[in-house]
Design a protein around this motif. Sequence first.
Motif, PDB file in Angstrom:
ATOM      1  N   LEU A 130      65.107  16.895  10.685  1.00 18.29           N
ATOM      2  CA  LEU A 130      64.311  17.466   9.580  1.00 18.29           C
ATOM      3  C   LEU A 130      63.830  16.398   8.598  1.00 18.29           C
ATOM      4  CD1 LEU A 130      66.299  20.749   8.779  1.00 18.29           C
ATOM      5  CD2 LEU A 130      64.361  20.410  10.329  1.00 18.29           C
ATOM      6  N   THR A 131      63.339  15.269   9.142  1.00 16.39           N
ATOM      7  CA  THR A 131      62.758  14.237   8.291  1.00 16.39           C
ATOM      8  C   THR A 131      61.265  14.497   8.113  1.00 16.39           C
ATOM      9  OG1 THR A 131      62.194  12.771  10.130  1.00 16.39           O
ATOM     10  CG2 THR A 131      64.417  12.584   9.213  1.00 16.39           C
ATOM     11  N   SER A 132      60.627  13.721   7.256  1.00 15.45           N
ATOM     12  CA  SER A 132      59.181  13.830   7.057  1.00 15.45           C
ATOM     13  C   SER A 132      58.443  13.178   8.218  1.00 15.45           C
ATOM     14  CB  SER A 132      58.783  13.147   5.747  1.00 15.45           C
ATOM     15  OG  SER A 132      59.046  11.755   5.813  1.00 15.45           O
ATOM     16  N   ALA A 133      57.137  13.445   8.297  1.00 11.38           N
ATOM     17  CA  ALA A 133      56.331  12.860   9.363  1.00 11.38           C
ATOM     18  C   ALA A 133      56.280  11.344   9.246  1.00 11.38           C
ATOM     19  CB  ALA A 133      54.914  13.438   9.325  1.00 11.38           C
ATOM     20  N   SER A 134      56.219  10.819   8.034  1.00 15.78           N
ATOM     21  CA  SER A 134      56.156   9.373   7.847  1.00 15.78           C
ATOM     22  C   SER A 134      57.439   8.702   8.320  1.00 15.78           C
ATOM     23  CB  SER A 134      55.894   9.039   6.375  1.00 15.78           C
ATOM     24  OG  SER A 134      56.859   9.637   5.541  1.00 15.78           O
ATOM     25  N   THR A 135      58.582   9.297   8.024  1.00 12.32           N
ATOM     26  CA  THR A 135      59.858   8.736   8.480  1.00 12.32           C
ATOM     27  C   THR A 135      59.970   8.814   9.999  1.00 12.32           C
ATOM     28  OG1 THR A 135      60.929   9.384   6.413  1.00 12.32           O
ATOM     29  CG2 THR A 135      62.362   8.885   8.278  1.00 12.32           C
ATOM     30  N   ALA A 136      59.535   9.930  10.570  1.00 12.35           N
ATOM     31  CA  ALA A 136      59.587  10.076  12.026  1.00 12.35           C
ATOM     32  C   ALA A 136      58.713   9.025  12.706  1.00 12.35           C
ATOM     33  CB  ALA A 136      59.125  11.473  12.428  1.00 12.35           C
ATOM     34  N   GLY A 137      57.521   8.798  12.165  1.00 14.08           N
ATOM     35  CA  GLY A 137      56.641   7.781  12.741  1.00 14.08           C
ATOM     36  C   GLY A 137      57.201   6.384  12.596  1.00 14.08           C
ATOM     37  N   LEU A 138      57.910   6.144  11.521  1.00 16.39           N
ATOM     38  CA  LEU A 138      58.478   4.817  11.286  1.00 16.39           C
ATOM     39  C   LEU A 138      59.525   4.467  12.342  1.00 16.39           C
ATOM     40  CD1 LEU A 138      58.055   2.602   9.177  1.00 16.39           C
ATOM     41  CD2 LEU A 138      60.029   3.510   7.937  1.00 16.39           C
ATOM     42  N   HIS A 139      60.152   5.459  12.935  1.00 11.66           N
ATOM     43  CA  HIS A 139      61.157   5.205  13.966  1.00 11.66           C
ATOM     44  C   HIS A 139      60.539   4.660  15.252  1.00 11.66           C
ATOM     45  CE1 HIS A 139      65.040   6.709  12.373  1.00 11.66           C
ATOM     46  NE2 HIS A 139      64.270   7.448  11.593  1.00 11.66           N
ATOM     47  N   LEU A 140      59.215   4.751  15.401  1.00 16.34           N
ATOM     48  CA  LEU A 140      58.552   4.174  16.568  1.00 16.34           C
ATOM     49  C   LEU A 140      58.208   2.700  16.372  1.00 16.34           C
ATOM     50  CD1 LEU A 140      56.051   6.979  17.662  1.00 16.34           C
ATOM     51  CD2 LEU A 140      58.021   6.149  18.947  1.00 16.34           C
ATOM     52  N   LEU A 141      58.288   2.221  15.139  1.00 16.52           N
ATOM     53  CA  LEU A 141      57.910   0.839  14.858  1.00 16.52           C
ATOM     54  C   LEU A 141      58.761  -0.174  15.618  1.00 16.52           C
ATOM     55  CD1 LEU A 141      56.091  -1.070  13.291  1.00 16.52           C
ATOM     56  CD2 LEU A 141      57.671  -0.916  11.351  1.00 16.52           C
ATOM     57  N   PRO A 142      60.097  -0.028  15.680  1.00 12.32           N
ATOM     58  CA  PRO A 142      60.883  -0.999  16.457  1.00 12.32           C
ATOM     59  C   PRO A 142      60.469  -1.070  17.925  1.00 12.32           C
ATOM     60  CG  PRO A 142      62.320   0.305  15.041  1.00 12.32           C
ATOM     61  CD  PRO A 142      60.969   0.940  14.979  1.00 12.32           C
ATOM     62  N   ASN A 143      60.088   0.061  18.500  1.00 10.55           N
ATOM     63  CA  ASN A 143      59.658   0.065  19.890  1.00 10.55           C
ATOM     64  C   ASN A 143      58.376  -0.733  20.071  1.00 10.55           C
ATOM     65  OD1 ASN A 143      59.697   1.193  22.716  1.00 10.55           O
ATOM     66  ND2 ASN A 143      57.787   2.107  22.006  1.00 10.55           N
ATOM     67  N   SER A 144      57.433  -0.551  19.162  1.00 11.72           N
ATOM     68  CA  SER A 144      56.159  -1.256  19.283  1.00 11.72           C
ATOM     69  C   SER A 144      56.337  -2.754  19.119  1.00 11.72           C
ATOM     70  CB  SER A 144      55.176  -0.720  18.241  1.00 11.72           C
ATOM     71  OG  SER A 144      54.967   0.665  18.408  1.00 11.72           O
ATOM     72  N   ILE A 145      57.165  -3.157  18.168  1.00  8.42           N
ATOM     73  CA  ILE A 145      57.416  -4.581  17.965  1.00  8.42           C
ATOM     74  C   ILE A 145      58.105  -5.179  19.189  1.00  8.42           C
ATOM     75  CG2 ILE A 145      58.691  -6.255  16.572  1.00  8.42           C
ATOM     76  CD1 ILE A 145      58.284  -4.417  14.180  1.00  8.42           C
ATOM     77  N   SER A 146      59.085  -4.466  19.724  1.00  5.94           N
ATOM     78  CA  SER A 146      59.813  -4.986  20.883  1.00  5.94           C
ATOM     79  C   SER A 146      58.909  -5.084  22.106  1.00  5.94           C
ATOM     80  CB  SER A 146      61.018  -4.097  21.185  1.00  5.94           C
ATOM     81  OG  SER A 146      60.622  -2.790  21.589  1.00  5.94           O
ATOM     82  N   MET A 147      57.915  -4.218  22.234  1.00  5.45           N
ATOM     83  CA  MET A 147      56.972  -4.308  23.347  1.00  5.45           C
ATOM     84  C   MET A 147      56.145  -5.589  23.270  1.00  5.45           C
ATOM     85  SD  MET A 147      55.626  -0.361  23.690  1.00  5.45           S
ATOM     86  CE  MET A 147      54.411  -0.806  24.929  1.00  5.45           C
ATOM     87  N   SER A 148      55.655  -5.915  22.077  1.00  5.37           N
ATOM     88  CA  SER A 148      54.873  -7.142  21.916  1.00  5.37           C
ATOM     89  C   SER A 148      55.734  -8.371  22.191  1.00  5.37           C
ATOM     90  CB  SER A 148      54.298  -7.212  20.495  1.00  5.37           C
ATOM     91  OG  SER A 148      53.391  -6.162  20.269  1.00  5.37           O
TER      92      SER A 148
END
Length: 605
Positions: free
Chosen positions: A332-350
């Motif tokens: 039950l987090t906000s949309a911004s917090t939920a989206g922020l949890h994808l940031l580590p994945n994107s960085i690790s992909m690069s």
Amino acid sequence: MPSERAPLLENGDSRSCSAPPAQNHKPGPMEISRSTRYGILAGIWVANFLSVRPATLVATLLPSISSDFQKSNQASWLGTSYLLATCTFTPLYGRLCNVMGRRGANQLAVFFAAIGTLACGLSGSMEGLIAARFLSGLGGGGIMTTATIITSDMYSIRSRGLTQGIASVFSGLGMGLGGPLGGVISDRFGWRWAFLIQLPLFVLSFLLTSVNLRYTTPGKGKSTKDVLKRIDYGGSATLMGAVLSVLVFLSNRYNEERTWDEPSVIVPVVFSVVFFVAFVIFELRVAAEPMLAPFLLKQKIPVLVGVSNYLVATCNFAVMYFFPMWFQTVALTSASTAGLHLLPNSISMSVGSMFAGWMMHRTGKYKKLNLIFGVFPFTAAVLITKMREDSGPLQLWLSIIPLGFGNAVVLQTMLIALLAHIPHSSMAVGTGFGQLFRGIGQVGGVGIASAIFQHTLDTALRERIDGPDAAKLIKDIRHSARLVASLPPDVQRQARDSYALALRAVFTMAAVSTLLAYLVRLPIPEKELEHQPRPKALAEATVREDPPSSVPETPFDSDDERDDDRVPPLAKHQRPVRRLSTYESLDGGMDLESDDVGGSARQQG
């Protein structure tokens, strides 16, 4: 006395006074100035940033969008429609670059992506939004393809790998920032502005390429008529029909919970079989240049790489599209917090892509990299399935990192493994072969995961919620993910547990997919990545003794003074030159009309 208007030479040719033809000559990609090159890179990289951003942006906005339209059970179409267009139309842009020119093809892709994004922001229904996402996909995949071709034009092999690696940083930023920025904008201004705010950047990209992307590529393509004849229209249409029919079947049977005997379930199954058979016939017998090269289907390594790409993409996109939903419906987090949890994945992909390219360039080997880091995605998927509401921040934030890093390494090593086992003349065809399986896996990842999610969610809700109004309440919960946060405590607990169970099923499917991909890759052998000069190149090459000052100062500078496509024989004291083992085709401009590096999908053996 001659008048002022009389010619100075009575019998001279008036054309002698005109500017010499050389002054009107447009420079080639290696002859443009540094500022022009930077302007081109800025234009295509801005577009790249925007083309990858929707992956995490839409994943974050799924609950908000589908809840506004009260159609959460159709939310998967927002992802699959975009990926379907990308999968089936992206292969056409390689040839459009030769028909329309680099600038024309790139700007056509940017135009489709921009119009689709505008339509997304203005959509008044879920159906309209799905159609707008399809339109965006027509351009999104083309942006990536044309950017790769343009970069290959401007840089020789020595500099291309590093330049493409830096380009991947911009792609990683787009994917990494798409989720959190989209969530912040959605929380404050509404989800529509998360799309509309991108439009100025599309205009900027269009202007930069209009001003700077004006070089010529003489002698690289055949006539427009010949190129258009080589486009696989039938293959693209039948592939789209087959994949679309499967998606309709999955949606009707599992998202809408319709029975097997209903026409809306039976008809898509029949159509999927018909279109698939037609696709195979077109590729094997009809198409002049099929997307799915028949001669590669007869070889063990390309088939194993293709199956691995499909399974890896399925895992990637299943997690990417449903990971943020866990935080919005279970935590039950906000949309911004939920989206922020994808940031580590994107960085690790690069980071994973750069690491794999650097290691292969340094060691000339790929199998050990794959064996070690290929296990990472399975470990990450298992960790994600173990997430609970009371899990610590380390698990909630870092469990996804091995997924992005490991899959990035796998995709890069498998590209090199594929290209190392096929003829040099089939580089572009081989790259497209691997990308086709990857594209189908992306669509399948979202479509199959959505079917599993909706079916499991419906079953779990029916087991937990009963009473006279249970059917309506279950339907409302399935159609509006944001409704969970506003439910009474007892019903909310049941809804959150049901969402957790359904999402765990999706993540388990992703874990199984990546484990199967690992097993499929085990038979792929090691092959030394020494760059073996081609006989033709050896015959034509001349040994140069360039001074050190001829080396470009930055990775963005052209090294046109060296012809790296001609590899001279190595002296005894020199170490063998490794292939630059990162990103796309290793040679040429991915020119599909070129006999040297494009090849024909119809060749035998």
